[in-house]
Design a protein around this motif. Structure first.
Motif, mmCIF file in Angstrom:
data_model
loop_
_atom_site.group_PDB
_atom_site.id
_atom_site.type_symbol
_atom_site.label_atom_id
_atom_site.label_comp_id
_atom_site.label_asym_id
_atom_site.label_seq_id
_atom_site.Cartn_x
_atom_site.Cartn_y
_atom_site.Cartn_z
ATOM 1 N N SER A 1 0.688 -1.311 0.012
ATOM 2 C CA SER A 1 0.007 0.017 0.094
ATOM 3 C C SER A 1 0.868 1.236 0.091
ATOM 4 C CB SER A 1 -1.035 0.154 1.286
ATOM 5 O OG SER A 1 -0.431 -0.048 2.239
ATOM 6 N N VAL A 2 2.154 1.109 0.572
ATOM 7 C CA VAL A 2 3.048 2.183 0.343
ATOM 8 C C VAL A 2 3.331 2.904 -1.218
ATOM 9 C CG1 VAL A 2 5.383 3.047 0.481
ATOM 10 C CG2 VAL A 2 4.124 1.804 2.545
ATOM 11 N N GLU A 3 2.952 1.967 -1.905
ATOM 12 C CA GLU A 3 3.334 2.283 -3.416
ATOM 13 C C GLU A 3 2.721 3.556 -3.885
ATOM 14 O OE1 GLU A 3 3.363 0.599 -7.889
ATOM 15 O OE2 GLU A 3 2.375 -0.662 -6.493
ATOM 16 N N VAL A 4 1.299 3.794 -3.465
ATOM 17 C CA VAL A 4 0.614 4.714 -3.904
ATOM 18 C C VAL A 4 0.992 6.246 -3.453
ATOM 19 C CG1 VAL A 4 -1.081 4.667 -2.006
ATOM 20 C CG2 VAL A 4 -2.035 5.747 -4.018
ATOM 21 N N ALA A 5 1.530 6.093 -1.984
ATOM 22 C CA ALA A 5 2.075 7.265 -1.440
ATOM 23 C C ALA A 5 3.490 7.691 -2.168
ATOM 24 C CB ALA A 5 2.405 7.004 0.007
ATOM 25 N N VAL A 6 4.248 6.701 -2.371
ATOM 26 C CA VAL A 6 5.489 7.045 -3.003
ATOM 27 C C VAL A 6 5.349 7.563 -4.542
ATOM 28 C CG1 VAL A 6 7.653 6.048 -3.779
ATOM 29 C CG2 VAL A 6 6.814 5.265 -1.551
ATOM 30 N N ARG A 7 4.322 6.997 -5.083
ATOM 31 C CA ARG A 7 4.287 7.465 -6.402
ATOM 32 C C ARG A 7 3.515 8.739 -6.462
ATOM 33 N NH1 ARG A 7 7.576 3.900 -8.173
ATOM 34 N NH2 ARG A 7 6.812 1.977 -8.306
ATOM 35 N N ALA A 8 2.564 9.378 -5.546
ATOM 36 C CA ALA A 8 2.444 10.754 -5.549
ATOM 37 C C ALA A 8 3.286 11.684 -4.883
ATOM 38 C CB ALA A 8 1.024 10.675 -4.516
ATOM 39 N N MET A 9 4.332 11.284 -4.262
ATOM 40 C CA MET A 9 5.326 12.095 -3.723
ATOM 41 C C MET A 9 6.119 12.248 -5.052
ATOM 42 S SD MET A 9 5.758 10.476 -0.104
ATOM 43 C CE MET A 9 6.917 11.623 0.777
ATOM 44 N N GLU A 10 6.533 11.246 -5.623
ATOM 45 C CA GLU A 10 7.391 11.304 -6.931
ATOM 46 C C GLU A 10 6.747 12.191 -7.997
ATOM 47 O OE1 GLU A 10 9.527 7.106 -7.192
ATOM 48 O OE2 GLU A 10 7.638 7.560 -8.037
ATOM 49 N N VAL A 11 5.533 12.378 -8.183
ATOM 50 C CA VAL A 11 4.848 13.178 -9.143
ATOM 51 C C VAL A 11 5.079 14.756 -8.770
ATOM 52 C CG1 VAL A 11 2.563 13.911 -10.028
ATOM 53 C CG2 VAL A 11 3.253 11.583 -10.002
#
Length: 419
Positions: A112-122
Motif C-alpha cells: 500500500s506504500v506504493e500509492v504514497a511514493v508515486r504521488a510524492m514522486e509526481v
C-alpha cells in the motif's frame, strides 16, 4: 486578456477557482484545504504539501524507518521484487547513518506504500521542472520531499537548494490542515491512558483524559513495532523470546522469505524493546480472573507467583530475563520457558489434554476466558474438516484430539464462571 506590459508574455485566464473547476479539482481542493469558498492558487500549493506530508506518514506507518530516513528518500526508492512462490515483495531503499552507515539500506514495506511514493514522486517531478537552476538529473536524483517551489510562487534567488528543508513536526499538521484529522478521534480516553501508562509509567502531565493526543513522527515508528509484536506472524512462539533467532514466521513478516534483508540496527533495537514491553503488559494481566488453570487455583498461583499487576517495569525486567514466560496460544497463554514441541498455535491437541482420552491438559497452560469466540470459530473449522477427513487417518486423529481439548477448555471456563 493580455497583461499590461507584454514583456512578461503572461496571460490571465480568469480566477483560479474557475480554472480548478475546469480541470475537475475544485471539489477535491475545497474538501481538504479550501476555506469558505476562498479558493486561490496558493490552495493548490497547500494541497500538494498535504499530499507530501500524508505520504511521509504513510511510509512511516508501514515501515520501521526514522522520520529523517523517510524524509531523505529519493524518487525511485521503491523496489518490487517478484518471487514465484510468494508474489511481489515491496522494499524501500534509502540511506541510514545514525547507528550505522549504509547508503543503500533496505526496509521491507507494505504494497500500500506504493500509492504514497508515486504521488510524492509526481509532486517532486513537477517542482523540479520549475527549478531552472537544477540540472535534469533523472528520476533517481530527486528527493521525495524537496524545497523547490511551484511555478506560480515568487522566485527567491538567494535560496540554497542544496540544503534540505527542516522536517515539520507531525503535530503541526493539526493546525495547518484542520480537515485532515477528526480531533474527537484523537482525544485520549480513560482506556487509552490506562494502556499508555502500562507501557510508559512516567508519562508527562500533558497526557490527560480528554486532551488531544500529542502526535509525533516517532509514534508511527513505535506503533509499527507494537503491531509487529501483536501480529499472528511475528509472535513469541516464532521468536522464542529472542529476536536473534530468526525463524520462518519472522521472515514471512519481513517480506515473505526475505529475512536475510538486513533491517537497520536502530529499528531492530526498537523492536526488541517494544517486544519486551508488550510481554510485560501481557504478564500483568495473567493474575486477573480472566485466566484460569485447568489444574486449579493452586497451579495458577505457582505460575503467576512472581508477577506484580502494578509494577510494569518489574514485568518488563522479568520478560527480558526470561524468568516468566507468556506465549499466546489458541486457548490462552503458555507459561513454559522452553520451546514447545506440540504447537499451541496451529494445533491444541496437547494444550487441552486431547492427546488421548486419559491425558490431562498441559500444566503450563492458562485458559483465557476471552478466547471463547476464537474457540467457537475453531470448533466450526474442526467440524468442517472432520466431515471430509478419512477414517483412521492421522488427520482424523488430530482433529478428534483437538475437539477433546476444546471440551476441556469449555468445561474449565464454564466452571470458573459458575456455569
Amino acid at each position: 486578456m493580455q497583461l499590461s506590459g507584454a514583456k512578461t508574455g503572461l496571460r490571465f485566464h480568469g480566477a483560479f477557482a474557475d480554472t480548478a473547476k475546469r480541470f475537475g479539482i475544485f471539489e477535491l481542493l475545497e474538501r481538504w484545504v479550501g476555506r469558505s469558498g476562498d479558493l486561490q492558487v496558493r490552495t493548490l500549493t497547500s494541497y500538494l504539501k498535504l499530499v507530501n506530508r500524508a505520504g511521509l506518514a504513510y511510509i512511516l506507518n508501514f515501515s520501521l524507518m526514522r522520520v529523517e530516513e523517510a524524509w531523505n528518500l529519493r524518487a525511485g526508492c521503491l523496489d518490487v521484487e517478484h518471487d514465484k512462490s510468494f508474489g511481489d515483495i515491496f522494499l524501500l531503499r534509502g540511506q541510514t547513518t545514525k547507528t550505522l552507515s549504509d547508503s543503500d539500506a533496505l526496509w521491507v514495506t507494505s504494497p500500500s506504500v506504493e500509492v504514497a511514493v508515486r504521488a510524492m514522486e509526481v509532486i517532486s517531478l513537477f517542482r523540479s521542472l520549475h527549478a531552472s537552476h537544477l540540472e535534469a538529473s533523472g528520476l533517481a536524483g530527486r528527493y521525495l520531499t524537496d524545497s523547490y517551489h511551484e511555478p506560480w510562487l515568487p522566485s527567491r534567488k538567494n535560496d540554497d537548494h542544496s540544503l534540505r528543508p527542516s522536517i515539520p513536526p507531525y503535530a503541526a499538521l493539526l493546525g495547518q490542515y484542520d480537515k485532515l484529522f477528526d480531533l474527537e478521534r484523537l482525544r485520549i480516553t480513560t482506556e487509552d491512558l490506562k494502556l499508555a501508562r502500562l507501557a510508559t509509567p512516567s508519562l508527562p502531565e500533558e497526557y490527560q483524559v480528554g486532551a488531544v493526543w500529542p502526535l509525533a513522527w516517532h509514534q508511527l515508528r513505535r506503533t509499527g513495532a507494537v503491531n509487529m509484536q501483536a501480529s499472528g506472524l511475528v509472535s513469541d512462539a516464532s521468536l522464542q523470546y529472542q529476536l536473534k533467532h530468526i525463524t520462518r514466521a519472522m521472515s514471512l513478516y519481513y517480506g515473505q522469505n526475505h529475512s536475510r534483508v538486513r533491517l537497520e540496527e536502530k529499528a531492530h533495537t526498537l523492536y526488541v524493546r517494544t517486544m519486551y514491553e508488550t510481554l510485560g503488559r501481557e504478564l500483568q494481566q495473567l493474575t486477573s480472573e480472566r485466566f484460569v488453570s485447568p489444574h486449579g487455583d493452586k497451579r495458577k498461583a505457582e505460575i503467576v507467583r512472581l508477577i506484580s499487576p502494578e509494577d510494569a517495569k518489574k514485568m518488563i525486567g522479568l520478560a527480558k530475563k526470561g524468568t516468566v514466560a507468556c506465549r499466546q496460544i489458541l486457548l490462552g497463554v503458555c507459561s513454559s520457558r522452553v520451546p514447545c514441541p506440540y504447537g499451541g498455535i496451529d494445533n491444541i491437541a496437547h494444550c487441552g489434554g486431547g492427546d488421548s482420552k486419559d491425558a490431562k491438559p498441559c500444566p503450563d497452560v492458562l485458559y483465557d476466558s476471552e478466547r471463547l469466540d476464537a474457540v467457537d470459530d475453531l470448533e466450526h473449522i474442526l467440524k468442517e474438516r472432520l466431515a471430509t477427513a478419512q477414517d483412521g487417518s492421522p488427520l482424523m486423529e488430530s482433529l478428534v484430539a483437538q475437539q477433546r481439548s476444546l471440551k476441556s477448555f469449555r468445561r474449565v471456563i464454564g466452571s470458573a464462571n459458575g456455569r
